[in-house]
Design a protein around this motif. Structure first.
Motif, PDB file in Angstrom:
ATOM      1  N   TYR A   1       0.783  -1.273   0.014  1.00  0.00           N
ATOM      2  CA  TYR A   1       0.146  -0.100  -0.018  1.00  0.00           C
ATOM      3  C   TYR A   1       0.789   1.293  -0.062  1.00  0.00           C
ATOM      4  O   TYR A   1       2.135   1.118   0.393  1.00  0.00           O
TER       5      TYR A   1
ATOM      6  N   LYS B   1       2.596   3.823   7.273  1.00  0.00           N
ATOM      7  CA  LYS B   1       2.946   4.391   8.412  1.00  0.00           C
ATOM      8  C   LYS B   1       3.553   3.238   9.541  1.00  0.00           C
ATOM      9  O   LYS B   1       3.041   2.331   9.492  1.00  0.00           O
TER      10      LYS B   1
ATOM     11  N   SER C   1      -4.074   0.811   4.882  1.00  0.00           N
ATOM     12  CA  SER C   1      -3.735  -0.612   4.888  1.00  0.00           C
ATOM     13  C   SER C   1      -3.912  -0.951   6.239  1.00  0.00           C
ATOM     14  O   SER C   1      -3.823  -1.997   6.690  1.00  0.00           O
TER      15      SER C   1
ATOM     16  N   ASP D   1     -12.061   4.057   5.265  1.00  0.00           N
ATOM     17  CA  ASP D   1     -11.311   4.615   4.274  1.00  0.00           C
ATOM     18  C   ASP D   1     -12.310   4.309   2.875  1.00  0.00           C
ATOM     19  O   ASP D   1     -12.998   3.491   2.900  1.00  0.00           O
TER      20      ASP D   1
ATOM     21  N   ALA E   1     -14.990   9.695   4.524  1.00  0.00           N
ATOM     22  CA  ALA E   1     -15.018   9.975   5.797  1.00  0.00           C
ATOM     23  C   ALA E   1     -15.738  11.107   6.255  1.00  0.00           C
ATOM     24  O   ALA E   1     -16.705  11.125   7.215  1.00  0.00           O
ATOM     25  N   GLN E   2     -15.825  12.000   5.311  1.00  0.00           N
ATOM     26  CA  GLN E   2     -16.680  13.401   5.529  1.00  0.00           C
ATOM     27  C   GLN E   2     -18.128  13.017   5.671  1.00  0.00           C
ATOM     28  O   GLN E   2     -18.763  13.529   6.086  1.00  0.00           O
TER      29      GLN E   2
ATOM     30  N   ASP F   1      -3.394   9.448   9.119  1.00  0.00           N
ATOM     31  CA  ASP F   1      -2.447  10.161   8.070  1.00  0.00           C
ATOM     32  C   ASP F   1      -3.308  10.263   6.809  1.00  0.00           C
ATOM     33  O   ASP F   1      -3.510   9.340   6.095  1.00  0.00           O
TER      34      ASP F   1
ATOM     35  N   TYR G   1      -4.935   7.744  -4.473  1.00  0.00           N
ATOM     36  CA  TYR G   1      -4.961   6.411  -4.156  1.00  0.00           C
ATOM     37  C   TYR G   1      -5.997   5.464  -4.881  1.00  0.00           C
ATOM     38  O   TYR G   1      -5.628   4.680  -5.361  1.00  0.00           O
TER      39      TYR G   1
ATOM     40  N   GLU H   1     -15.994  11.388  -4.234  1.00  0.00           N
ATOM     41  CA  GLU H   1     -15.611  11.733  -3.097  1.00  0.00           C
ATOM     42  C   GLU H   1     -14.328  11.659  -2.171  1.00  0.00           C
ATOM     43  O   GLU H   1     -14.117  11.914  -1.199  1.00  0.00           O
TER      44      GLU H   1
ATOM     45  N   ILE I   1     -10.486  12.232  -1.218  1.00  0.00           N
ATOM     46  CA  ILE I   1      -9.893  13.521  -0.753  1.00  0.00           C
ATOM     47  C   ILE I   1      -8.500  13.686  -1.409  1.00  0.00           C
ATOM     48  O   ILE I   1      -7.702  12.935  -1.189  1.00  0.00           O
TER      49      ILE I   1
HETATM   50  C1  SAM Z   1      -2.126   8.610   3.466  1.00  0.00           C
HETATM   51  S1  SAM Z   1      -3.137   7.128   2.912  1.00  0.00           S
HETATM   52  C2  SAM Z   1      -3.153   6.402   4.658  1.00  0.00           C
HETATM   53  C3  SAM Z   1      -2.153   5.339   4.522  1.00  0.00           C
HETATM   54  C4  SAM Z   1      -2.074   4.692   5.731  1.00  0.00           C
HETATM   55  N1  SAM Z   1      -1.459   5.377   6.897  1.00  0.00           N
HETATM   56  C5  SAM Z   1      -1.371   3.297   5.929  1.00  0.00           C
HETATM   57  O1  SAM Z   1      -0.211   3.126   6.709  1.00  0.00           O
HETATM   58  O2  SAM Z   1      -1.644   2.418   5.179  1.00  0.00           O
HETATM   59  C6  SAM Z   1      -4.534   7.997   2.924  1.00  0.00           C
HETATM   60  C7  SAM Z   1      -5.939   7.386   2.811  1.00  0.00           C
HETATM   61  O3  SAM Z   1      -7.193   8.181   2.648  1.00  0.00           O
HETATM   62  C8  SAM Z   1      -8.032   7.496   1.983  1.00  0.00           C
HETATM   63  N2  SAM Z   1      -9.118   8.646   1.345  1.00  0.00           N
HETATM   64  C9  SAM Z   1      -9.004   9.447   0.398  1.00  0.00           C
HETATM   65  N3  SAM Z   1     -10.174  10.057   0.523  1.00  0.00           N
HETATM   66  C10 SAM Z   1     -11.063   9.708   1.550  1.00  0.00           C
HETATM   67  C11 SAM Z   1     -12.294  10.028   1.778  1.00  0.00           C
HETATM   68  N4  SAM Z   1     -12.897  10.837   1.486  1.00  0.00           N
HETATM   69  N5  SAM Z   1     -12.629   9.107   3.025  1.00  0.00           N
HETATM   70  C12 SAM Z   1     -11.969   8.314   3.555  1.00  0.00           C
HETATM   71  N6  SAM Z   1     -10.890   7.944   3.127  1.00  0.00           N
HETATM   72  C13 SAM Z   1     -10.106   8.529   1.957  1.00  0.00           C
HETATM   73  C14 SAM Z   1      -7.202   7.005   0.751  1.00  0.00           C
HETATM   74  O4  SAM Z   1      -7.480   5.914   0.079  1.00  0.00           O
HETATM   75  C15 SAM Z   1      -5.730   6.558   1.437  1.00  0.00           C
HETATM   76  O5  SAM Z   1      -6.224   4.983   1.972  1.00  0.00           O
END
Ligand code: SAM
Length: 547
Positions: free
Chosen positions: A32, A36, A62, A80, A330-331, A348, A357, A376, A378
């Motif tokens: 992924y 983190k 992930s 997610d 999430a929103q 994160d 993503y 939707e 972000i």
């Molecule tokens: C930086 S990544 C997180 C990765 C995580 N820290 C890991 O260790 O795998 C950000 C995540 O936000 C998700 N994302 C993007 N838009 C979103 C939304 N509107 N609602 C929820 N998740 C969203 C992406 O699919 C992605 O998995």
């Protein structure tokens, strides 16, 4: 840190407040982006919560925070938008009957391995072998690797028959499902709208994958089926044309000593199709991944934790269920969580335009036949097909922050991991959280996990992530954050920085990224924010000044 939990990795070398371990074991089962470090996430969870309290990660990716919450006996809500992320999370935390997994693999092997291997037959001296790797350059077959009767790796030039066999496959005659959607056009990740997902694979490998997935779908035990699908998606990268050839000078298995040694690369990021690539036997890709996953699942058995999954928020909030996962934006979904009900948020979020993503996960989502809510997401995407600009990114992210503030208990904490050299995203983030009455309590840094896919290697790049920890403090009087540009405040900024940095610089050999970290955190505590894109200019001045 308890030993039984600490099974998965080694520490990296970067200097930071928190040092990441690389992800091995369960955290190395599936790729992924921007995973983190589990050990740091665990430290934060332990620091900011007690057992049985509720942790929320609205962008759980992930699932590392989800797993770490369960391992430390917390309740957890993971959200997610990406179906693959929730799929990976579920398979990550799942404890499975290992022997059943092994039995099901054996059945799969019996029913399909021979058929798949027959697609890679290499005939030499009237004998038949199974090809393991084929090197292609500009769509011409260059090398054939196979194992001889003594299981020795043989590297050979292709024969007419090898080429003929390959040419007998075509995308059109594949009997089972395979992904046919077009890519969003996004040159940043090498995705072109005139290309479709299946073109990431050779017709031969696509056929093998479709045979394999067809068999997996027939597994009766749902849990094991999901784990096999997980082995499958985890191996699709290695089965694609994105696996480049790594060339090294040195000893070669043949006669010549100084010949070029070719090693197998991997799928790194984006949909770059190298001119020279490996076509790897699909069964081998799958079996290797299965073995890795099996080993990790055996290790996982040693961890003492339980999962009480629920689909109802109520059951988690007031009863003793301990996990809920939402594949939703999430929103929207956070709106369903009552006020002041969450004990800790660690997340994160998507980092602006660093990784689109959903576009990057298209290959997995399509194999899994998932429906995806692109609207939707972000993200800032450079794809003109998507309309995902910085305004949309900031707006949606702010919606999520607003919800986090509402649902977090008063005086509780929110830790946010962030890494960006883009002014717009930083400024929005900092000023909005400030306006919402999130009080910035700590700014810390953490190194990347050793195998993190995207690392900042620029000289004046960040090289670490920030972890900003805020407290929900409704009583705080909001003080505006002063935004200053380097151009207009050069003298003042240098003065401020001198105080913090020069003494240390003289004493010790600081790397540029450490100075960026220091300056940003010191200034932010004073409610001052310098355009982050100015940092390289500032660093140049500091370094020249010193020498
Ligand atoms: C930086 S990544 C997180 C990765 C995580 N820290 C890991 O260790 O795998 C950000 C995540 O936000 C998700 N994302 C993007 N838009 C979103 C939304 N509107 N609602 C929820 N998740 C969203 C992406 O699919 C992605 O998995």
């Amino acid at each position: 840190m308890s030993k039984q939990l600490d099974l998965f990795g080694k520490k990296s070398r970067t200097k930071a407040d928190y040092i990441a371990k690389s992800y091995k074991g369960i955290y190395g089962m599936h790729k992924y982006w921007s995973k983190k470090p589990y050990n740091i996430i665990r430290e934060f969870i332990l620091k900011y919560t007690n057992e049985k309290e509720i942790v929320l990660d609205p962008f759980c990716g992930s699932g590392i925070s989800v797993a770490e919450s369960l391992f430390t006996n917390r309740k957890v809500i993971g959200v997610d938008i990406n179906p693959s992320a929730i799929f990976i999370t579920k398979n990550l935390i799942k404890k499975i009957p290992v022997s059943l997994f092994e039995q099901e693999f054996k059945k799969l092997e019996l029913s399909i391995k021979k058929k798949i291997n027959s697609l890679y037959i290499v005939k030499r001296d009237n004998k038949e072998y199974v090809g393991t790797h084929f090197i292609w350059e500009n769509e011409r077959l260059k090398e054939v690797w196979y194992k001889n009767s003594n299981n020795k790796k043989i590297i050979d030039a292709p024969t007419y028959e090898d080429i003929e066999l390959f040419s007998s496959f075509s995308y059109e005659d594949i009997p089972y499902y395979y992904p046919k959607s077009r890519f969003f056009h996004n040159t940043r990740i090498n995705a072109h709208r005139d290309k479709r997902i299946f073109e990431l694979f050779t017709p031969r490998n696509l056929k093998a994958l479709s045979f394999l997935m067809n068999k997996i779908e027939k597994i009766r035990n749902e849990e094991i089926k999901e784990l096999m699908r997980f082995c499958f998606t985890a191996s699709t990268g290695q089965a694609s044309k994105m696996v480049f050839v790594v060339k090294r000078r040195g000893k070669y298995s043949g006669n010549s000593v100084n010949a070029e040694k070719k090693e197998v690369g991997s799928w790194i990021i984006g949909y770059w199709l190298p001119k020279e690539y490996f076509e790897i036997n699909v069964w081998n890709c799958f079996e290797n991944r299965y073995k890795r996953i099996l080993k990790a699942k055996k290790q996982q058995k040693k961890i003492n934790y339980k999962i009480n999954l629920t689909n109802s928020l109520d059951e988690l909030l007031v009863k003793d269920k301990n996990m809920i996962l939402f594949n939703k934006p999430a929103q929207n979904i956070l709106k369903k969580i009552p006020n002041d009900s969450i004990d800790y948020v660690i997340t994160d979020p998507p980092h602006g335009n660093r990784q689109p993503y959903l576009e990057l996960s298209m290959m997995w989502n399509e194999w899994l036949r998932e429906t995806v809510n692109y609207q939707e997401e972000i993200v800032i995407s450079e794809s003109k097909d998507r309309n995902k600009d910085i305004e949309n990114y900031n707006k949606l992210l702010n919606d999520v922050f607003k919800e986090i503030y509402r649902i977090l208990k008063k005086d509780h904490y929110f830790s946010l991991m962030f890494n960006s050299l883009d002014n717009g995203t930083w400024i929005n983030l900092i000023t909005n959280l400030n306006k919402l009455k999130f009080e910035l309590k700590k700014i810390e840094t953490m190194s990347y996990s050793a195998h993190s896919v995207v690392q900042d290697t620029r000289n004046y790049g960040l090289k670490t992530d920030f972890i900003l920890t805020f407290k929900k403090n409704p009583k705080i009087i909001v003080e505006e954050i002063k935004l200053i540009s380097f151009k207009e405040n050069k003298e003042d900024i240098i003065k401020i920085i001198e105080g913090y940095v020069f003494k240390k610089l003289i004493k010790r050999d600081f790397e540029p990224y450490q100075i960026i970290n220091l300056v940003i955190s010191k200034l932010l505590k004073k409610k001052i924010f310098i355009k982050i894109s100015d940092m390289p200019k500032i660093l140049k001045i500091i370094y020249n000044h010193e020498s």
